[in-house]
Design an enzyme around this catalytic site. Structure first.
Site, PDB file in Angstrom:
ATOM      1  N   GLU A   3      -3.531  -2.844   3.228  1.00 55.45           N
ATOM      2  CA  GLU A   3      -2.851  -2.227   2.072  1.00 55.45           C
ATOM      3  C   GLU A   3      -2.330  -3.368   1.192  1.00 55.45           C
ATOM      4  OE1 GLU A   3       0.707  -0.036   3.052  1.00 55.45           O
ATOM      5  OE2 GLU A   3       0.822   0.941   1.108  1.00 55.45           O
ATOM      6  N   HIS A  36      -4.843   3.448   4.789  1.00 56.31           N
ATOM      7  CA  HIS A  36      -5.201   2.792   3.519  1.00 56.31           C
ATOM      8  C   HIS A  36      -6.553   2.071   3.566  1.00 56.31           C
ATOM      9  CE1 HIS A  36      -1.484   3.815   1.521  1.00 56.31           C
ATOM     10  NE2 HIS A  36      -0.817   3.397   2.572  1.00 56.31           N
TER      11      HIS A  36
HETATM   12 ZN   LIG Z   1       1.805   4.905   4.666  1.00 53.04          ZN
END
Ligand SMILES: [Zn+2]
Ligand SMILES: *[C@@H]1O[C@H](CO)[C@@H](O)[C@H](O)[C@H]1NC(C)=O
Ligand SMILES: *[C@@H]1O[C@H](CO)[C@@H](O)[C@H](O)[C@H]1NC(C)=O
Ligand SMILES: *[C@@H]1O[C@H](CO)[C@@H](O)[C@H](O)[C@H]1NC(C)=O
Ligand SMILES: *[C@@H]1O[C@H](CO)[C@@H](O)[C@H](O)[C@H]1NC(C)=O
Ligand SMILES: *[C@@H]1O[C@H](CO)[C@@H](O)[C@H](O)[C@H]1NC(C)=O
Length: 509
Positions: free
Chosen positions: A351, A375
């Site tokens: 992320e 993510h």
């Molecule tokens: Zn999260």
């Protein structure tokens, strides 16, 4: 001007049609090979679904075409805070809103209960206090007698409301204190660290509301309701090992939290027969020393044994760029492995915009046998990770609006998940933390995925497959999945019929 634009458009099309036959054949072959690879392309639609597909695709193409010469007209190309109202007027959005979306698999307790409910319900309760520092609410809590704090002033909210001249204005203040939404996000949040600071402040501010034991129970029920109303039938929620407090100061341990959660889900299912349930993933914090994470791992191993139908595993959260890596904690996270045991992991990884150290969390997540990846924003930069994720079918939980608000991407068409979607990677769409940025539980994120992460030709089959993926990638048992799929299919058929009916009514009307 418009005539000129249309002329150019027409010329472009005509030129394509005048190429030699062999060229066109080869070109079509490449295009159709690509189109056969994207998410949903393997599905076949029924006649009714085809009719709905025509409608949603006409709307989608219309929105794209109207923005070709000015992409600030394109909602996913602008910041969610600036495009949200327009999105809600979109025909595509209105169809998506009605759609049964399956499961939301990437969520955090503390940021999934609408601010509206926090203000209109929780702050109306007696003994609810706020700590105000220079006109900003920095903390909240329920107290018989509020603490004395030199940093901020504790005030009882209902008393302040009663004193205020205008209740609506007062409530709007409270609301403004909670939301991250602003008109000019690029000025207020110039970089990732500033926006994350404000984001962490949100959790800090609402913490005292959501960790009050009686509120926790109601907040969970309310959250399930808000998700259910947005077409979500199952949730997996990340939650810290929190110990809520009663008004008299009694502390409830985390076991109480799990039992309360289990009871609320049971009650909600009883009230909503077509709801499939919810489970918990325990989230540790990547700022903590390794010893704390080791203790977490041991605790969660026990919890999974004690509550196998509720607690499904462990994750580590917080801003990835500036916190400890998974490698830093690897010996602690390998504890179950080393003891011939097992603990399912659901790591946030990749992320980040950096191609540096922290995106290597992706590699450690895979070595630690992560069940899914949260993510995975950096995955397309790592060819070997790409290969392993595909080979092992490791689902990736993509949260488009979160990535935009938290400054990984500004124009959603540049979101790297587009690459994963074009190759049918195991992707599902979730919303991470919809409350601080006033998103609906899933609808806004589904719109972004459909309009900007998927290709312009990706159609209803994409949306259908994303919903199916979410059920398949959940930690429901295979029996639960089968029953969830059946419930979903019923809702889906109703949805198709409803869209068709409303379309026919509109034509007649
Ligand atoms: Zn999260
Ligand atoms: C808050 O919500 C709870 C649970 O739904 C409800 O019982 C209560 O009446 C609500 N309180 C207010 C002030 O709206
Ligand atoms: C936040 O709340 C305080 C106290 O109610 C209020 O004075 C202040 O104006 C609010 N801030 C905003 C930005 O509305
Ligand atoms: C505190 O309140 C809780 C919840 O109402 C109650 O169960 C508990 O017995 C109380 N504890 C004390 C010491 O009064
Ligand atoms: C990951 O899974 C493989 C295959 O099941 C197993 O051999 C290995 O020990 C696991 N590693 C960890 C860290 O759990
Ligand atoms: C469910 O997901 C697994 C793992 O990604 C995949 O192998 C399987 O084909 C999927 N099943 C369905 C029905 O989509």
């Amino acid at each position: 001007m418009r005539v000129l634009v249309s002329l150019i458009w027409l010329t472009l099309l005509t030129n394509v049609q005048s190429v030699p036959a062999w060229y066109k054949t080869q070109r079509d072959a490449i295009l159709s090979t690509e189109r056969r690879q994207s998410i949903g392309s393997k599905l076949t639609l029924t006649a009714d679904e085809e009719a709905v597909n025509k409608m949603i695709m006409a709307a989608k193409q219309g929105e794209i075409k109207s923005a070709i010469y000015d992409d600030s007209n394109y909602i996913p190309a602008v910041h969610f805070f600036q495009g949200r109202k327009r999105m809600e007027q979109s025909k595509v959005f209105k169809i998506i809103q009605q759609m049964p979306k399956g499961a939301a698999l990437h969520l955090h307790y503390g940021s999934i209960t609408s601010n509206d409910w926090l203000v209109k319900n929780v702050t109306y309760r007696p003994n609810c206090y706020m700590c105000v520092k220079q006109e900003v609410i920095t903390m909240t809590g329920f107290y018989l007698t509020p603490p004395v704090d030199k940093d901020c002033k504790w005030l009882e909210i209902s008393a302040e409301r009663a004193k205020s001249r205008d209740v609506a204005v007062f409530d709007q203040w409270l609301y403004n204190n909670l939301t991250l939404t602003v008109d000019n996000p690029e000025v207020v949040y110039p970089n990732i660290n500033v926006v994350w600071q404000q984001f962490e402040q949100y959790f800090q501010t609402v913490r005292g509301l959501l960790r009050h034991a009686p509120v926790l129970k109601d907040a969970l029920y309310e959250t399930l309701k808000e998700f259910y109303q947005d077409g979500v039938q199952y949730l997996e929620i990340r939650i810290g090992l929190i110990e809520p407090k009663e008004l008299n100061g009694t502390t409830r341990d985390f076991t109480w939290t799990v039992e309360t959660f289990r009871d609320v889900v049971k009650e909600f299912k009883k009230d909503h027969q077509d709801f499939s349930g919810a489970k918990l993933i325990i989230g540790g914090r990547k700022m903590e020393p390794a010893s704390v994470i080791l203790q977490d791992v041991k605790t969660v191993m026990e919890l999974v044994k004690q509550f196998p139908d509720v607690v499904v595993g462990y994750d580590l959260v917080q801003q990835e760029d500036i916190t400890h890596t998974l490698l830093y904690y690897s010996s602690d996270l390998l504890y179950p492995e080393a003891h011939k045991s097992n603990l399912p992991y659901f790591f946030h990884a990749g992320e980040t915009d950096w191609l540096d150290i922290h995106d290597n969390n992706l590699i450690d997540a895979i070595l630690l046998n992560t069940t899914r990846i949260g993510h995975g924003f950096a995955i397309p930069k790592h060819p070997e990770v790409m290969r392993l994720v595909k080979e092992r079918n490791i689902p990736i939980e993509v949260n488009p609006i979160s990535n935009q608000v938290l400054k990984l991407v500004s124009d959603m068409r540049n979101h790297p998940a587009a690459i994963l979607i074009s190759q049918d990677f195991p992707v599902c769409i979730s919303s991470d933390d919809p409350a601080p940025w006033e998103a609906l539980p899933l609808s806004h994120d589904f719109y972004m995925a459909f309009m900007a992460l998927a290709a312009s030709y990706d159609d209803l089959r994409f949306l259908k497959q994303i919903a199916l993926n979410s059920i398949n990638f959940s930690r429901m048992t295979s029996q639960e999945k089968a029953s969830a799929l059946q419930l979903w299919q019923t809702q889906w058929n109703l949805f198709i019929k409803r869209v068709l009916d409303s379309h026919n009514t509109n034509i007649v009307g």
